[in-house]
Design a protein around this motif. Structure first.
Motif, mmCIF file in Angstrom:
data_model
loop_
_atom_site.group_PDB
_atom_site.id
_atom_site.type_symbol
_atom_site.label_atom_id
_atom_site.label_comp_id
_atom_site.label_asym_id
_atom_site.label_seq_id
_atom_site.Cartn_x
_atom_site.Cartn_y
_atom_site.Cartn_z
ATOM 1 N N ILE A 67 0.837 -1.192 0.000
ATOM 2 C CA ILE A 67 0.000 0.000 0.000
ATOM 3 C C ILE A 67 0.878 1.250 0.000
ATOM 4 C CG2 ILE A 67 -1.636 1.360 1.384
ATOM 5 C CD1 ILE A 67 -2.840 -1.357 2.284
ATOM 6 N N LEU A 68 1.909 1.235 0.811
ATOM 7 C CA LEU A 68 2.819 2.365 0.866
ATOM 8 C C LEU A 68 3.469 2.624 -0.483
ATOM 9 C CD1 LEU A 68 4.311 4.509 2.525
ATOM 10 C CD2 LEU A 68 6.029 2.771 3.001
ATOM 11 N N LEU A 69 3.890 1.578 -1.157
ATOM 12 C CA LEU A 69 4.514 1.742 -2.471
ATOM 13 C C LEU A 69 3.524 2.309 -3.480
ATOM 14 C CD1 LEU A 69 6.740 -1.448 -2.737
ATOM 15 C CD2 LEU A 69 7.481 0.911 -2.425
ATOM 16 N N MET A 70 2.286 1.886 -3.407
ATOM 17 C CA MET A 70 1.278 2.407 -4.326
ATOM 18 C C MET A 70 1.012 3.891 -4.065
ATOM 19 S SD MET A 70 0.700 -0.067 -6.286
ATOM 20 C CE MET A 70 -0.657 0.604 -7.196
ATOM 21 N N ILE A 71 0.963 4.282 -2.799
ATOM 22 C CA ILE A 71 0.681 5.670 -2.432
ATOM 23 C C ILE A 71 1.817 6.589 -2.860
ATOM 24 C CG2 ILE A 71 0.425 7.248 -0.472
ATOM 25 C CD1 ILE A 71 -1.062 4.989 0.966
ATOM 26 N N THR A 72 3.038 6.113 -2.768
ATOM 27 C CA THR A 72 4.192 6.992 -2.969
ATOM 28 C C THR A 72 4.846 6.882 -4.338
ATOM 29 O OG1 THR A 72 5.684 5.348 -2.034
ATOM 30 C CG2 THR A 72 4.733 6.967 -0.522
ATOM 31 N N THR A 73 4.204 6.236 -5.294
ATOM 32 C CA THR A 73 4.815 6.054 -6.611
ATOM 33 C C THR A 73 5.241 7.384 -7.232
ATOM 34 O OG1 THR A 73 3.550 4.045 -7.003
ATOM 35 C CG2 THR A 73 4.464 5.141 -8.929
ATOM 36 N N ASN A 74 4.360 8.373 -7.246
ATOM 37 C CA ASN A 74 4.720 9.672 -7.818
ATOM 38 C C ASN A 74 5.833 10.334 -7.034
ATOM 39 O OD1 ASN A 74 2.927 9.536 -9.915
ATOM 40 N ND2 ASN A 74 1.292 10.550 -8.767
ATOM 41 N N PHE A 75 5.797 10.211 -5.738
ATOM 42 C CA PHE A 75 6.824 10.806 -4.891
ATOM 43 C C PHE A 75 8.187 10.193 -5.177
ATOM 44 C CE2 PHE A 75 9.243 10.454 -0.914
ATOM 45 C CZ PHE A 75 9.508 11.801 -0.716
ATOM 46 N N ILE A 76 8.243 8.899 -5.297
ATOM 47 C CA ILE A 76 9.505 8.190 -5.442
ATOM 48 C C ILE A 76 10.193 8.496 -6.762
ATOM 49 C CG2 ILE A 76 10.494 5.890 -5.737
ATOM 50 C CD1 ILE A 76 8.559 4.930 -3.583
ATOM 51 N N PHE A 77 9.445 8.604 -7.826
ATOM 52 C CA PHE A 77 10.077 8.732 -9.125
ATOM 53 C C PHE A 77 10.243 10.174 -9.595
ATOM 54 C CE2 PHE A 77 8.447 4.380 -9.129
ATOM 55 C CZ PHE A 77 9.662 3.738 -9.280
ATOM 56 N N GLY A 78 9.931 11.137 -8.754
ATOM 57 C CA GLY A 78 10.143 12.537 -9.107
ATOM 58 C C GLY A 78 11.598 12.914 -8.922
ATOM 59 N N GLY A 79 11.991 14.075 -9.445
ATOM 60 C CA GLY A 79 13.347 14.568 -9.266
ATOM 61 C C GLY A 79 13.492 15.240 -7.913
ATOM 62 N N ASN A 80 14.695 15.752 -7.650
ATOM 63 C CA ASN A 80 14.949 16.454 -6.395
ATOM 64 C C ASN A 80 14.023 17.646 -6.240
ATOM 65 O OD1 ASN A 80 17.067 14.801 -5.696
ATOM 66 N ND2 ASN A 80 18.644 16.307 -6.050
ATOM 67 N N VAL A 88 14.010 24.775 -4.499
ATOM 68 C CA VAL A 88 13.368 25.960 -3.945
ATOM 69 C C VAL A 88 12.272 26.398 -4.909
ATOM 70 C CG1 VAL A 88 13.702 28.379 -3.308
ATOM 71 C CG2 VAL A 88 15.417 26.677 -2.656
ATOM 72 N N GLY A 89 11.093 26.643 -4.359
ATOM 73 C CA GLY A 89 9.940 27.047 -5.155
ATOM 74 C C GLY A 89 9.011 25.897 -5.516
ATOM 75 N N ASP A 90 9.469 24.654 -5.369
ATOM 76 C CA ASP A 90 8.627 23.493 -5.670
ATOM 77 C C ASP A 90 7.567 23.312 -4.591
ATOM 78 O OD1 ASP A 90 10.137 22.963 -7.903
ATOM 79 O OD2 ASP A 90 11.079 21.140 -7.114
ATOM 80 N N THR A 100 20.578 17.029 5.348
ATOM 81 C CA THR A 100 19.808 17.863 4.425
ATOM 82 C C THR A 100 18.566 18.368 5.142
ATOM 83 O OG1 THR A 100 20.526 16.497 2.556
ATOM 84 C CG2 THR A 100 18.627 17.917 2.191
ATOM 85 N N THR A 101 18.287 19.657 5.008
ATOM 86 C CA THR A 101 17.062 20.209 5.580
ATOM 87 C C THR A 101 16.318 21.007 4.522
ATOM 88 O OG1 THR A 101 18.104 22.244 6.387
ATOM 89 C CG2 THR A 101 18.018 20.363 7.919
ATOM 90 N N TYR A 102 15.011 20.889 4.568
ATOM 91 C CA TYR A 102 14.123 21.656 3.702
ATOM 92 C C TYR A 102 13.249 22.511 4.609
ATOM 93 C CZ TYR A 102 15.232 18.793 -0.376
ATOM 94 O OH TYR A 102 15.876 18.189 -1.423
ATOM 95 N N SER A 103 13.219 23.814 4.339
ATOM 96 C CA SER A 103 12.309 24.713 5.036
ATOM 97 C C SER A 103 11.131 24.964 4.107
ATOM 98 C CB SER A 103 13.006 26.031 5.368
ATOM 99 O OG SER A 103 14.067 25.794 6.271
ATOM 100 N N LEU A 104 9.930 24.792 4.654
ATOM 101 C CA LEU A 104 8.711 24.887 3.852
ATOM 102 C C LEU A 104 7.775 25.950 4.415
ATOM 103 C CD1 LEU A 104 8.152 21.056 3.878
ATOM 104 C CD2 LEU A 104 8.945 22.334 1.918
ATOM 105 N N GLU A 105 6.988 26.528 3.526
ATOM 106 C CA GLU A 105 5.930 27.443 3.923
ATOM 107 C C GLU A 105 4.714 27.114 3.077
ATOM 108 O OE1 GLU A 105 5.240 32.106 3.377
ATOM 109 O OE2 GLU A 105 7.057 31.597 4.517
ATOM 110 N N ASN A 106 3.642 26.652 3.732
ATOM 111 C CA ASN A 106 2.424 26.230 3.040
ATOM 112 C C ASN A 106 2.711 25.192 1.952
ATOM 113 O OD1 ASN A 106 0.766 27.975 4.563
ATOM 114 N ND2 ASN A 106 1.338 29.672 3.241
ATOM 115 N N GLY A 107 3.634 24.296 2.235
ATOM 116 C CA GLY A 107 3.953 23.222 1.303
ATOM 117 C C GLY A 107 4.910 23.604 0.186
ATOM 118 N N ILE A 108 5.412 24.832 0.190
ATOM 119 C CA ILE A 108 6.345 25.300 -0.835
ATOM 120 C C ILE A 108 7.755 25.309 -0.240
ATOM 121 C CG2 ILE A 108 6.977 27.200 -2.393
ATOM 122 C CD1 ILE A 108 4.241 26.060 -3.055
#
Length: 151
Positions: free
Chosen positions: A6-19, A22-24, A125-133
């Motif tokens: 189930i986890l693999l099915m949910i995250t397919t798009n997440f896994i195969f995307g690029g890095n 900033v701005g994504d 590695t750290t990512y700072s996010l604001e409203n998902g950006i």
């Protein structure tokens, strides 16, 4: 086994995307923690902390072990450890039992094809996010730098 499927099915798009850059926009995704619980990451997260090596995992653990078990939640942060390069038998016999001793949740990346997060050798590695950006990406060398980021 069903949870993993189930986890693999949910995250397919997440896994195969690029890095992420900033701005994504960070799309919702799910990962399992060290107790095999599935967690969905949403836009309310402000900081993502990722480690790729044992040494950086230990740096983050040194920092978080001195904090409350609610520290990550209070700071709207999540901690992710990429264990994809570790053989499965080692992961199951040694790494997961050790991670289960930690008082905070650690989300785990098992798939070596997951390139969503940028990495640098010997860095946290750290990512700072604001409203998902994604607003900022940093590569930290110490627990002190992590502490300064999470003030």
């Amino acid at each position: 086994m069903l949870k993993i499927f189930i986890l693999l099915m949910i995250t397919t798009n997440f896994i195969f995307g690029g890095n992420l850059k900033v701005g994504d926009k960070l799309n919702n995704f799910s990962l399992t923690d060290q107790f095999d619980g599935i967690h969905t990451i949403t836009n309310n997260i402000e900081t993502i902390i990722i480690t790729f090596q044992k040494e950086t995992l230990m740096m983050v653990n040194d920092f978080l072990s001195s904090k409350s078990s609610l520290f990550l939640k209070e700071h709207r942060a999540i901690f992710i450890n990429n264990i994809s390069s570790t053989p499965t038998i080692i992961t199951k016999m040694f790494i997961l039992p050790k991670l289960r001793d930690y008082k905070y949740g650690i989300l785990l990346i098992y798939d070596e094809n997951n390139t969503k997060f940028a990495k640098q050798a010997d860095k946290i590695t750290t990512y700072s996010l604001e409203n998902g950006i994604v607003k900022d990406i940093k590569f930290l060398s110490s627990a002190n730098e992590l502490g300064n980021l999470l003030k």
